[in-house]
Motif scaffolding. Structure first.
Motif, PDB file in Angstrom:
ATOM      1  N   UNK A 169       0.825  -1.206   0.000  1.00  0.00           N
ATOM      2  CA  UNK A 169       0.000   0.000   0.000  1.00  0.00           C
ATOM      3  C   UNK A 169       0.860   1.257   0.000  1.00  0.00           C
ATOM      4  N   UNK A 170       1.944   1.241   0.785  1.00  0.00           N
ATOM      5  CA  UNK A 170       2.837   2.405   0.813  1.00  0.00           C
ATOM      6  C   UNK A 170       3.462   2.683  -0.547  1.00  0.00           C
ATOM      7  N   UNK A 171       3.829   1.612  -1.236  1.00  0.00           N
ATOM      8  CA  UNK A 171       4.430   1.766  -2.557  1.00  0.00           C
ATOM      9  C   UNK A 171       3.401   2.254  -3.580  1.00  0.00           C
ATOM     10  N   UNK A 172       2.197   1.728  -3.514  1.00  0.00           N
ATOM     11  CA  UNK A 172       1.174   2.074  -4.493  1.00  0.00           C
ATOM     12  C   UNK A 172       0.549   3.435  -4.234  1.00  0.00           C
ATOM     13  N   UNK A 173       0.447   3.806  -2.950  1.00  0.00           N
ATOM     14  CA  UNK A 173      -0.222   5.057  -2.591  1.00  0.00           C
ATOM     15  C   UNK A 173       0.670   5.895  -1.663  1.00  0.00           C
ATOM     16  N   UNK A 174       1.825   6.340  -2.146  1.00  0.00           N
ATOM     17  CA  UNK A 174       2.759   7.102  -1.292  1.00  0.00           C
ATOM     18  C   UNK A 174       2.200   8.439  -0.824  1.00  0.00           C
ATOM     19  N   UNK A 202       4.545  -5.603  -6.532  1.00  0.00           N
ATOM     20  CA  UNK A 202       4.647  -6.790  -5.678  1.00  0.00           C
ATOM     21  C   UNK A 202       5.930  -7.555  -5.959  1.00  0.00           C
ATOM     22  N   UNK A 203       6.271  -7.713  -7.226  1.00  0.00           N
ATOM     23  CA  UNK A 203       7.495  -8.434  -7.590  1.00  0.00           C
ATOM     24  C   UNK A 203       8.734  -7.690  -7.106  1.00  0.00           C
ATOM     25  N   UNK A 204       8.700  -6.350  -7.159  1.00  0.00           N
ATOM     26  CA  UNK A 204       9.835  -5.561  -6.678  1.00  0.00           C
ATOM     27  C   UNK A 204      10.024  -5.734  -5.179  1.00  0.00           C
ATOM     28  N   UNK A 205       8.912  -5.782  -4.422  1.00  0.00           N
ATOM     29  CA  UNK A 205       9.005  -6.011  -2.982  1.00  0.00           C
ATOM     30  C   UNK A 205       9.563  -7.392  -2.680  1.00  0.00           C
ATOM     31  N   UNK A 206       9.129  -8.383  -3.440  1.00  0.00           N
ATOM     32  CA  UNK A 206       9.651  -9.740  -3.248  1.00  0.00           C
ATOM     33  C   UNK A 206      11.123  -9.819  -3.599  1.00  0.00           C
ATOM     34  N   UNK A 207      11.500  -9.167  -4.675  1.00  0.00           N
ATOM     35  CA  UNK A 207      12.887  -9.179  -5.124  1.00  0.00           C
ATOM     36  C   UNK A 207      13.794  -8.577  -4.067  1.00  0.00           C
TER      37      UNK A 207
END
Length: 468
Positions: free
Chosen positions: A120-125, A176-181
């Protein structure tokens, strides 16, 4: 969002994974955007549920009395989790409870995780709050059973659906993939087991190369997250790149909180002198200015070295400088800004009036045009911003930290800004009280303690004489 993931939520008897237990589990399993299955169950925690938790979740002791234990449902739960990414709102909480529940029955849970708070923080900064209640309000979701496991899982489903409609599938998937990476970026020369073993708790971590001496010592309120950040491909500095290339082994020490981690980091850096910790190394040149008792004394200020500093008389000193050069440069600037006499300050030699007086930049104490008492008063006022704080307590104090997540507790003892040691609780204070410790001033400890005392919720225990 991801090829295979599970949205999960737990209800528990409290917030401590090492002591509290799970009372309810709910999950929905997805393959891509397709819901494959959903599962929920009450769990007998095998411990009483407090009245507060009963009121919060609506789950009481009678409801779980005949429910299966965690051991009884563990196999079915593992089947759902196998080969998926575990997604939860504040996944650290849910993952911590699951790891401890599985550990109690002899299973070491290895699970990829994704936190929907971070998503959520990444999508809605642009938004400040990303708790589930804030997300429910922001996306105008309707929750019929808040603080029940499936009700909260369905709110995560609603959040992802709303985000896809607003931002698109590609944005959600890439984020999501960036957070997992970012959670699995350890280099190949380090044991990948560390990814699973690194705790998400406060503490200190130590990086080692080919020797027994640490390369770097750091601290964080989340050891796992901070350690992994050192291996980001976007290195912020050459030092970060060198550290990531030289590390062969990582160790860590969990602490009761952020202040405990700061104290331990400072102590370990001074003891072990890692090559990449330059700022926290001991500065033996530390010095401070002392103003003379008599205003007519010349020079009116003297430089006090660290070995001469008496922690009990800190209020008479001005400035914490790491070298004589730094202290002198600051004094020059103060003299210029406040029209003080550089000759009386000891910054200029010779007889007669100082050079600054000839330029009308000194009010003339050196030429008999200003009283020594007034000049001394102006000097004291000019130095006020640099004055070291007087110890504001009658005697020793203890600062208490408690971490319910890792069940760590620490009581840190101080006297006259000097760190005396730490114990787990007040019952273990006798040993420190009996020790006749020499009070040696340390600049880093002074700054850490000063900042900690300024926090509104710090828990302070005062001891007028000894803490026994």
């Amino acid at each position: 969002m991801l090829p295979s993931y599970v949205l999960l939520d737990l209800e528990t008897t409290g917030a401590r994974p090492l002591k509290d237990r799970i009372t309810e589990i709910a999950l929905i399993k997805y393959e891509g955007e397709q819901e494959m299955s959903r599962w929920q169950t009450l769990v007998n925690p095998e411990v009483p549920i407090s009245s507060f938790i009963q009121q919060l979740t609506g789950i009481n002791n009678e409801m779980v009395a005949n429910a299966p234990t965690f051991k009884q449902i563990s196999g079915e739960l593992l089947d759902y989790l196998n080969g998926t990414v575990l997604c939860a709102h504040n996944v650290r909480f849910d993952h911590g409870f699951l790891k401890n529940e599985f550990k109690r029955i002899g299973i070491d849970l290895k699970q990829k995780v994704l936190c929907t708070v971070k998503l959520s923080r990444k999508l809605y900064p642009q938004h400040r709050s990303h708790g589930l209640d804030a997300i429910i309000a922001r996306h105008e979701l309707v929750c019929e059973s808040r603080h029940r496991a499936m009700g909260d899982v369905e709110m995560m489903v609603g959040f992802l659906k709303s985000a896809r409609q607003e931002l698109g599938d590609v944005v959600i998937r890439n984020t999501a993939e960036a957070l997992l990476k970012g959670s699995k970026s350890l280099p190949s020369h380090i044991d990948a087991q560390l990814i699973d073993d690194l705790p998400e708790t406060p503490g200190v971590y130590l990086f080692y190369g080919d020797t027994s001496l640490p390369l770097y010592i750091g601290k964080s309120i989340n050891i796992r997250e901070r350690v992994l950040s050192h291996f980001s491909r976007d290195h912020a500095s050459t030092k970060e790149m060198r550290i990531s290339q030289e590390i062969k082994h990582v160790e860590w020490i969990e602490t009761a909180g952020g202040f405990s981690a700061l104290l331990l980091e400072s102590k370990l850096v001074k003891e072990r002198q890692p090559i990449y910790n330059r700022q926290l190394r001991r500065e033996r040149q530390l010095c401070s200015w002392r103003i003379a008792e008599h205003p007519t004394q010349v020079p009116i200020v003297s430089l006090v070295q660290v070995d001469e500093i008496d922690p009990a008389n800190m209020g008479q000193l001005f400035g914490t400088f790491r070298s004589k050069r730094q202290a002198t440069e600051v004094l020059y600037k103060i003299a210029e800004q406040h029209q003080l006499c550089q000759k009386v300050l000891g910054l200029e030699s010779g007889k007669g009036a100082c050079f600054a007086h000839q330029l009308k930049r000194c009010k003339g104490v050196c030429a008999g045009k200003e009283a020594s008492e007034l000049h001394c008063l102006r000097l004291t006022q000019a130095m006020a911003a640099h004055k070291i704080k007087t110890w504001p307590f009658k005697g020793k104090i203890g600062i208490h930290e408690k971490n319910h997540f890792n069940d760590k507790s620490a009581l840190h003892l101080f006297e006259h800004w000097v760190y005396l040691g730490s114990v787990e609780d007040e019952s273990a204070l006798d040993k420190i009280a009996e020790d006749k410790l020499e009070l040696i001033f340390d600049l880093d400890t002074y700054k850490l303690l000063l900042k900690e005392l300024g926090k509104p919720k710090v828990k302070i225990i005062e001891f007028e004489s000894s803490p026994s």
